[in-house]
Design a protein around this motif. Structure first.
Motif, PDB file in Angstrom:
ATOM      1  N   HIS A  56       0.812  -1.215   0.000  1.00 18.89           N
ATOM      2  CA  HIS A  56       0.000   0.000   0.000  1.00 18.89           C
ATOM      3  C   HIS A  56       0.850   1.272   0.000  1.00 18.89           C
ATOM      4  N   TYR A  61      -1.215   0.333  -3.696  1.00 23.53           N
ATOM      5  CA  TYR A  61      -2.476  -0.396  -3.879  1.00 23.53           C
ATOM      6  C   TYR A  61      -3.300  -0.417  -2.594  1.00 23.53           C
ATOM      7  N   ILE A  82      -5.417  -4.932  -7.711  1.00 24.68           N
ATOM      8  CA  ILE A  82      -4.582  -4.384  -8.779  1.00 24.68           C
ATOM      9  C   ILE A  82      -5.460  -3.643  -9.786  1.00 24.68           C
ATOM     10  N   ASN A  83      -6.536  -4.270 -10.221  1.00 22.07           N
ATOM     11  CA  ASN A  83      -7.548  -3.652 -11.079  1.00 22.07           C
ATOM     12  C   ASN A  83      -8.854  -4.405 -10.858  1.00 22.07           C
ATOM     13  N   ARG A 173      -1.463   3.821  -7.533  1.00 16.79           N
ATOM     14  CA  ARG A 173      -1.046   2.501  -8.026  1.00 16.79           C
ATOM     15  C   ARG A 173       0.130   2.640  -8.990  1.00 16.79           C
TER      16      ARG A 173
END
Length: 321
Positions: A56, A61, A82-83, A173
């Motif tokens: 993080h 993230y 991640i996505n 990110r």
């Protein structure tokens, strides 16, 4: 007088029957569903708060959700997003097969029951569905020839992943997606056959030794993600397993990525290097020594590097049994 009868009509009939049976068998063979990419990779961590500083605070993230230990408020698995289609699972518990800190590798499929049927047709002992996972999706696992757990998952509209779509995607990110995941492979031929059975295709192979292969890249059949098979002649030392069992995150500009990472908490130097594949990359390590690399998608000069023609090392005992 004995008359011989022509066997041609009989032969034609047999050939027609054989062809018909072959067509019917082909029609009845279970079809492989789409395998669209890497869903997630699981890693064990010895200190979850320290691991989250890495994921993080350093890599940028967010944790989208957690799964707690039974009858406890303690986190068992933290899901680092991640996505909308990929995440990392951090297992807050001792590794099941030390010194490996890698738990499993999971691929996304569009139909979990078709995947079960397809693998059963290939001789795998796949158990019937026991319903949804605790995260609200469908999933099951098998083992590859090295003993690595390979999971297949189908996301569902009421599952945690789809419910979190569009959320937990901060501008911090460092990368928008998982590029590839790599792990140690004891038998190159058997492992490559395993992935070919799943419809994966080889995209590149290489190594630092011109006389022996080190890596084979296998791309998912219905997407762009790939698996990097990390070959070896002798079992690597325990403190190097984290470098072999690794994750790669794609970045469009590694200079900008490094400049950003240098403003965040991380004690080791960030060195840009050009790999044998011609792509620039930087290696980083979580507190337990698991390597996470960032890599540009294209070679430095725009020209693809040729694959190595070197043979793979001889088979060794599986590392994850």
């Amino acid at each position: 007088m004995f008359r011989s009868h022509s066997t041609k009509p009989l032969l034609c009939s047999l050939l027609a029957l054989t062809a018909s049976l072959a067509v019917n068998a082909s029609a009845q063979a279970p079809e492989r569903p789409k395998i669209t990419g890497i869903s997630h990779v699981g890693y064990f961590v010895s200190n979850l708060p320290a691991a989250l500083v890495f994921w993080h605070d350093f890599l940028g993230y967010d944790v989208a959700y957690n799964l707690n230990k039974p009858d406890s408020t303690d986190v068992r698995i933290a899901f680092v997003k991640i996505n909308d289609h990929q995440h990392i699972e951090l297992f807050n518990e001792p590794p099941t097969k030390p010194p490996s800190m890698m738990s499993h590798l999971c691929f996304s499929v569009d139909d979990i029951e078709k995947m079960r049927a397809f693998l059963r047709s290939k001789g795998y002992d796949v158990k019937p569905s026991s319903g949804k996972t605790k995260m609200g999706d469908y999933a099951f696992e098998i083992k590859d020839p090295n003993g690595m757990l390979i999971e297949f998952a189908q996301s569902l509209p009421d599952g945690k992943e789809m419910q979190a779509a569009g959320k937990f995607l901060p501008a911090t990110r460092i990368s928008p997606r998982i590029y590839h995941a790599g792990y140690m492979v004891a038998d190159a031929e058997k492992t490559e056959d395993f992935y070919k059975m799943l419809g994966f295709t080889e995209t590149w192979r290489g190594g630092g030794n011109p006389n022996e292969l080190s890596w084979i890249n296998m791309k998912v059949p219905d997407g762009e993600d790939y698996v990097e098979l990390m070959l070896y002649r002798t079992l690597p030392k325990p403190d190097s397993w984290g470098g072999k069992n690794h994750l790669s995150l794609v970045v469009p500009d590694i200079d900008k990525a490094v400049a950003l990472l240098q403003t965040r908490p991380y004690s080791k130097p960030l060195k840009i290097a050009t790999g044998i594949n011609g792509k620039r990359q930087v290696n980083m390590y979580d507190p337990d020594g698991t390597r996470v690399e960032i890599m540009e998608p294209n070679t430095l000069d725009g020209k693809p590097r040729p694959s190595s023609s070197a043979p793979p090392p001889p088979p060794s005992p599986p590392p994850f049994q």
